[in-house]
Design a protein around this motif. Structure first.
Motif, PDB file in Angstrom:
ATOM      1  N   GLU A  13       0.830  -1.208   0.000  1.00  0.00           N
ATOM      2  CA  GLU A  13       0.000   0.000   0.000  1.00  0.00           C
ATOM      3  C   GLU A  13       0.861   1.253   0.000  1.00  0.00           C
ATOM      4  O   GLU A  13       0.548   2.227  -0.696  1.00  0.00           O
ATOM      5  CB  GLU A  13      -0.961   0.007   1.195  1.00  0.00           C
ATOM      6  N   ILE A  14       1.945   1.234   0.758  1.00  0.00           N
ATOM      7  CA  ILE A  14       2.862   2.383   0.800  1.00  0.00           C
ATOM      8  C   ILE A  14       3.489   2.584  -0.576  1.00  0.00           C
ATOM      9  O   ILE A  14       3.563   3.702  -1.088  1.00  0.00           O
ATOM     10  CB  ILE A  14       3.946   2.194   1.894  1.00  0.00           C
ATOM     11  N   LYS A  16       2.299   1.623  -3.491  1.00  0.00           N
ATOM     12  CA  LYS A  16       1.262   2.105  -4.409  1.00  0.00           C
ATOM     13  C   LYS A  16       1.031   3.588  -4.212  1.00  0.00           C
ATOM     14  O   LYS A  16       0.915   4.349  -5.166  1.00  0.00           O
ATOM     15  CB  LYS A  16      -0.059   1.342  -4.186  1.00  0.00           C
ATOM     16  N   SER A  17       0.962   4.002  -2.972  1.00  0.00           N
ATOM     17  CA  SER A  17       0.730   5.409  -2.659  1.00  0.00           C
ATOM     18  C   SER A  17       1.910   6.264  -3.107  1.00  0.00           C
ATOM     19  O   SER A  17       1.720   7.377  -3.596  1.00  0.00           O
ATOM     20  CB  SER A  17       0.435   5.518  -1.170  1.00  0.00           C
ATOM     21  N   ASP A  18       3.133   5.757  -2.950  1.00  0.00           N
ATOM     22  CA  ASP A  18       4.326   6.491  -3.407  1.00  0.00           C
ATOM     23  C   ASP A  18       4.380   6.550  -4.939  1.00  0.00           C
ATOM     24  O   ASP A  18       4.834   7.537  -5.512  1.00  0.00           O
ATOM     25  CB  ASP A  18       5.608   5.824  -2.880  1.00  0.00           C
ATOM     26  N   SER A  20       1.784   6.451  -7.026  1.00  0.00           N
ATOM     27  CA  SER A  20       0.622   7.127  -7.597  1.00  0.00           C
ATOM     28  C   SER A  20       0.940   8.509  -8.180  1.00  0.00           C
ATOM     29  O   SER A  20       0.544   8.792  -9.316  1.00  0.00           O
ATOM     30  CB  SER A  20      -0.479   7.209  -6.551  1.00  0.00           C
TER      31      SER A  20
END
Length: 135
Positions: A13-14, A16-18, A20
């Motif tokens: 998740e981290i 993916k967020s980075d 994005s």
């Protein structure tokens, strides 16, 4: 073991967020470049289309001029004789023009009316109006 998987999912998740913002930046860059390429090719397509359209207009203008000439020749032939008969030139022109796809269908129907007995004068007197509409 489950704890390790949960930690990896958090890490995913981290990541993916980075990723994005970078993905969004790349998508924006791609859209800009595609827009530039489209703009370039749209311009080239317009140039080619313009040439074709101008050539088509010149052919149509020539067709209209020949239509006017045939009508006026027929009109003159009628005025110069006491016993007027529709000329072969008029009939042949009508037949030939019906095979040309860009020749205005309105002209064909007007010629058909003359062939069916309408006076050539009706068509001859409308020449300026016809010419103005198509040229």
């Amino acid at each position: 073991m489950i704890q390790s998987i949960l930690e990896k999912l958090k890490l995913l998740e981290i990541r993916k967020s980075d990723a994005s913002p970078r993905i969004k930046e790349l998508e924006e860059k791609r859209a800009e470049e595609i827009a530039e390429v489209n703009k370039k090719y749209d311009h080239m397509i317009d140039d080619v289309s313009t040439e074709v359209n101008e050539f088509e207009r010149s052919i149509l203008k020539e067709l209209i001029s020949s239509f006017i000439k045939v009508i006026m020749d027929e009109f003159d032939a009628k005025r110069s004789t006491s016993e007027y008969i529709l000329t072969d030139q008029f009939r042949a022109f009508r037949e030939e023009m019906s095979e040309i796809s860009i020749f205005p269908k309105d002209f064909i129907s007007r010629m058909d009316k003359v062939i069916d007995g309408d006076p050539i004068e009706n068509l001859a007197y409308d020449i300026e109006k016809i010419e103005g509409k198509y040229q």
